[in-house]
Design a protein around this motif. Structure first.
Motif, PDB file in Angstrom:
ATOM      1  N   TYR A  14       2.909  -7.701  -3.656  1.00 37.54           N
ATOM      2  CA  TYR A  14       1.684  -8.509  -3.585  1.00 37.54           C
ATOM      3  C   TYR A  14       1.902  -9.914  -4.154  1.00 37.54           C
ATOM      4  O   TYR A  14       1.486 -10.901  -3.548  1.00 37.54           O
ATOM      5  CB  TYR A  14       0.534  -7.834  -4.347  1.00 37.54           C
ATOM      6  CG  TYR A  14      -0.149  -6.715  -3.596  1.00 37.54           C
ATOM      7  CD1 TYR A  14      -0.704  -6.925  -2.341  1.00 37.54           C
ATOM      8  CD2 TYR A  14      -0.265  -5.451  -4.162  1.00 37.54           C
ATOM      9  CE1 TYR A  14      -1.351  -5.907  -1.656  1.00 37.54           C
ATOM     10  CE2 TYR A  14      -0.910  -4.432  -3.485  1.00 37.54           C
ATOM     11  CZ  TYR A  14      -1.451  -4.658  -2.236  1.00 37.54           C
ATOM     12  OH  TYR A  14      -2.087  -3.645  -1.566  1.00 37.54           O
ATOM     13  N   ALA A  55       4.598  -2.233  -5.860  1.00 33.81           N
ATOM     14  CA  ALA A  55       3.468  -2.732  -5.060  1.00 33.81           C
ATOM     15  C   ALA A  55       3.035  -4.105  -5.563  1.00 33.81           C
ATOM     16  O   ALA A  55       2.821  -5.027  -4.772  1.00 33.81           O
ATOM     17  CB  ALA A  55       2.298  -1.753  -5.120  1.00 33.81           C
ATOM     18  N   GLU A 103       0.828  -1.208   0.000  1.00 30.15           N
ATOM     19  CA  GLU A 103       0.000   0.000   0.000  1.00 30.15           C
ATOM     20  C   GLU A 103       0.862   1.259   0.000  1.00 30.15           C
ATOM     21  O   GLU A 103       0.511   2.251  -0.647  1.00 30.15           O
ATOM     22  CB  GLU A 103      -0.921   0.025   1.219  1.00 30.15           C
ATOM     23  CG  GLU A 103      -2.117  -0.879   1.101  1.00 30.15           C
ATOM     24  CD  GLU A 103      -3.001  -0.792   2.339  1.00 30.15           C
ATOM     25  OE1 GLU A 103      -3.238   0.331   2.834  1.00 30.15           O
ATOM     26  OE2 GLU A 103      -3.452  -1.848   2.803  1.00 30.15           O
ATOM     27  N   SER A 149      -4.447  -2.710  -7.190  1.00 29.83           N
ATOM     28  CA  SER A 149      -3.217  -2.128  -7.716  1.00 29.83           C
ATOM     29  C   SER A 149      -3.162  -2.267  -9.239  1.00 29.83           C
ATOM     30  O   SER A 149      -2.820  -1.310  -9.947  1.00 29.83           O
ATOM     31  CB  SER A 149      -2.012  -2.808  -7.072  1.00 29.83           C
ATOM     32  OG  SER A 149      -0.811  -2.318  -7.624  1.00 29.83           O
ATOM     33  N   GLY A 179      -5.903  -6.268  -2.621  1.00 29.59           N
ATOM     34  CA  GLY A 179      -4.911  -5.214  -2.840  1.00 29.59           C
ATOM     35  C   GLY A 179      -4.220  -5.349  -4.185  1.00 29.59           C
ATOM     36  O   GLY A 179      -4.017  -4.349  -4.888  1.00 29.59           O
TER      37      GLY A 179
END
Length: 184
Positions: free
Chosen positions: A60, A56, A45, A80, A76
């Motif tokens: 992930y 990011a 984040e 993204s 997430g």
């Protein structure tokens, strides 16, 4: 514990939009070598908040390999990809997640949002209908499928799936109405 305290501080700094301080504290938290989906998600984040979607997404992806059942990481990662307008990557990811758990309304909502961004109206309405069904909102789901029926951007199989699902949901609506009428 020190990890929990640092996590809370990083979270607070992110909410205060002090990204530089949040990144410094995250670096200190990572140095503690505590493995957690929550920590990985927060680290991602921070990167996404700074506009570094590539970093990011790397966080992930690596975290999802270690914690494949962590829904927050899946959400997430999908967000993204969506925010970076990488729709061709987010769709197969969401479809794979839905293969694992088709009852996750958030995944259906993300799918609807992605289809909307691509201008795929029939599929958007179909995914939005599933989002509503999974929340027990049959009326809204039927409405979405009726919208989908009016769209011309789907192929024969997609349109047939919409028609079949609409018949199924209308049948459920009738059964619910009968139960309510009979005091059920």
């Amino acid at each position: 514990s020190q990890a929990a305290t640092r996590y809370g501080l990083v979270f607070a700094l992110m909410r205060a939009k002090d990204r530089a301080a949040a990144q410094r504290e995250m670096d200190a938290l990572v140095a503690l070598q505590v493995s957690s989906p929550m920590i990985a998600g927060l680290a991602a984040e921070i990167k996404a908040g700074a506009g570094d979607f590539g970093a990011a997404q790397t966080i992930y992806r690596e975290a999802l390999l270690r914690f494949p059942q962590a829904k927050s990481l899946a959400y997430g990662y999908a967000e993204s990809l969506f925010t970076a307008k990488q729709y061709d990557q987010v769709l197969p990811f969401l479809e794979a997640q839905l293969q694992r758990d088709n009852s996750d309304f958030k995944l259906h909502g993300l799918l609807a949002k992605t289809y909307a961004a691509q201008g795929k109206r029939l599929l958007q309405y179909k995914a939005q209908a599933e989002f509503y069904v999974l929340q027990g909102l049959l009326g809204q789901a039927v409405e979405q499928l009726q919208f989908a029926q009016q769209e011309t951007d789907g192929n024969f199989f997609e349109q047939s799936a919409v028609d079949a699902r609409l018949r199924e949901l209308r049948k459920l609506q009738l059964e619910d109405a009968k139960l309510k009428k009979n005091g059920g």
